[in-house]
Design a protein around this motif. Structure first.
Motif, PDB file in Angstrom:
ATOM      1  N   ARG A   1       0.895  -1.129  -0.213  1.00 24.77           N
ATOM      2  CA  ARG A   1       0.412   0.313  -0.001  1.00 24.77           C
ATOM      3  C   ARG A   1       1.250   1.096  -0.143  1.00 24.77           C
ATOM      4  N   GLU A   2       1.633   0.825   0.583  1.00 25.26           N
ATOM      5  CA  GLU A   2       2.954   2.234   0.074  1.00 25.26           C
ATOM      6  C   GLU A   2       3.613   2.365  -0.718  1.00 25.26           C
TER       7      GLU A   2
ATOM      8  N   GLU B   1      -4.145   5.933  -0.608  1.00 27.87           N
ATOM      9  CA  GLU B   1      -4.736   6.322   0.579  1.00 27.87           C
ATOM     10  C   GLU B   1      -6.575   6.564   0.651  1.00 27.87           C
TER      11      GLU B   1
ATOM     12  N   GLY C   1      -2.792   2.736   7.455  1.00 31.25           N
ATOM     13  CA  GLY C   1      -2.364   4.441   7.644  1.00 31.25           C
ATOM     14  C   GLY C   1      -3.709   4.552   6.921  1.00 31.25           C
TER      15      GLY C   1
ATOM     16  N   GLU D   1      -6.492   2.531   6.064  1.00 30.33           N
ATOM     17  CA  GLU D   1      -6.137   0.696   6.146  1.00 30.33           C
ATOM     18  C   GLU D   1      -6.952  -0.052   7.418  1.00 30.33           C
TER      19      GLU D   1
END
Length: 281
Positions: A97-98, A103, A126, A129
């Motif tokens: 995801r990062e 986001e 995040g 998440e």
């Protein structure tokens, strides 16, 4: 080694792809931008530098390429389902995801309670998440997913199903296809020959955890499990998504050709038939 990790456990294998992703990021930063792996390993006090496995470029690239492949699967699904949820089964210490800087979509990370506890310590959740501690074979986790059929859902399972018996995978996929119509799942797999190699590879990395699951013909096998499992396809693990692999070393190039020829490593894509496509009951 950090006290949170015990050798010869599935949890210990979390270190293996993390270390590989760190090495790949150092050499091919633009291609595999996993900027979190080194930090996490440092926090975990894990050092696999003496492992014979990571003396080979092909071995550590395997870890990074898998995340690259999944990013392509997710990206393509989100093109048609921009508000879809993304769900990493057996998320471990994935930082996908990062890497995608996503986001906006609901993102779920599922794993066993001890792994989720470790994840929350080193990878704070995040925006949008959610971490879910569960046993994937206990389908009560289905209800923890805020699934909206009109938005869709994409599941990925990296390095996960090797540890399942085939009947467990079949039962899980059939239940998921029924519960999440219109969704997809992508996961890495190998054939019987490759499964022996997976067990040897993990052993070289200092772990004796046993793997079980393999597929010879993903399309015919998986589509025979349920009428709700459809559009099963596969792509080569190393060259199926990457547009250019010419920058990799000569030995890596040879290994890629051999593994493609022997059908040892591939990514499987399967779709869950949408509600409108299912026969009336």
């Amino acid at each position: 080694m950090n006290k949170d990790f015990k050798e010869n456990t599935v949890q210990y294998t979390l270190c293996i792809p993390l270390w590989g992703r760190m090495l790949a990021e150092k050499k091919y930063t633009n291609l595999f931008p996993d900027h979190c792996a080194e930090r996490i390993l440092r926090e975990l006090n894990v050092d696999l530098s003496k492992s014979k496995l990571y003396k080979l470029e092909y071995a550590y690239l395997n870890c990074a390429v898998r995340q690259y492949d999944f990013s392509c699967e997710i990206g393509r699904y989100l093109e048609d389902h921009p508000h879809a949820a993304v769900c990493e089964l057996g998320a471990g210490l994935s930082t996908l995801r990062e890497q995608l800087k996503n986001e906006s979509n609901p993102w779920y990370n599922l794993d066993m309670p001890d792994v989720i506890a470790l994840r929350e310590k080193h990878i704070p959740a995040g925006i949008n998440e959610t971490n879910i501690a569960c046993d994937l074979n206990d389908f009560s986790w289905f209800d923890a997913i805020d699934f909206k059929p009109q938005d869709g859902i994409a599941f990925i399972g990296g390095g996960l199903f090797y540890y399942f018996e085939k009947e467990q995978v079949k039962r899980l996929f059939c239940a998921m296809a029924k519960k999440f119509p219109g969704g997809i799942i992508a996961f890495d797999a190998t054939n019987a020959m490759g499964l022996r190699g997976v067990n040897k590879e993990v052993k070289l990395a200092g772990n004796a955890t046993k793997s079980y699951f393999s597929l010879e013909n993903p399309k015919s096998e998986i589509e025979s499990w349920s009428p709700n499992l459809t559009q099963v396809s596969e792509k080569d693990y190393m060259r199926g998504y990457l547009r250019d692999t010419s920058q990799f070393g000569f030995i890596t190039q040879i290994a890629m050709r051999i593994f493609t020829w022997t059908h040892i490593s591939f990514i499987v894509h399967a779709e869950f038939r949408s509600a409108s496509e299912r026969p009336a009951t």
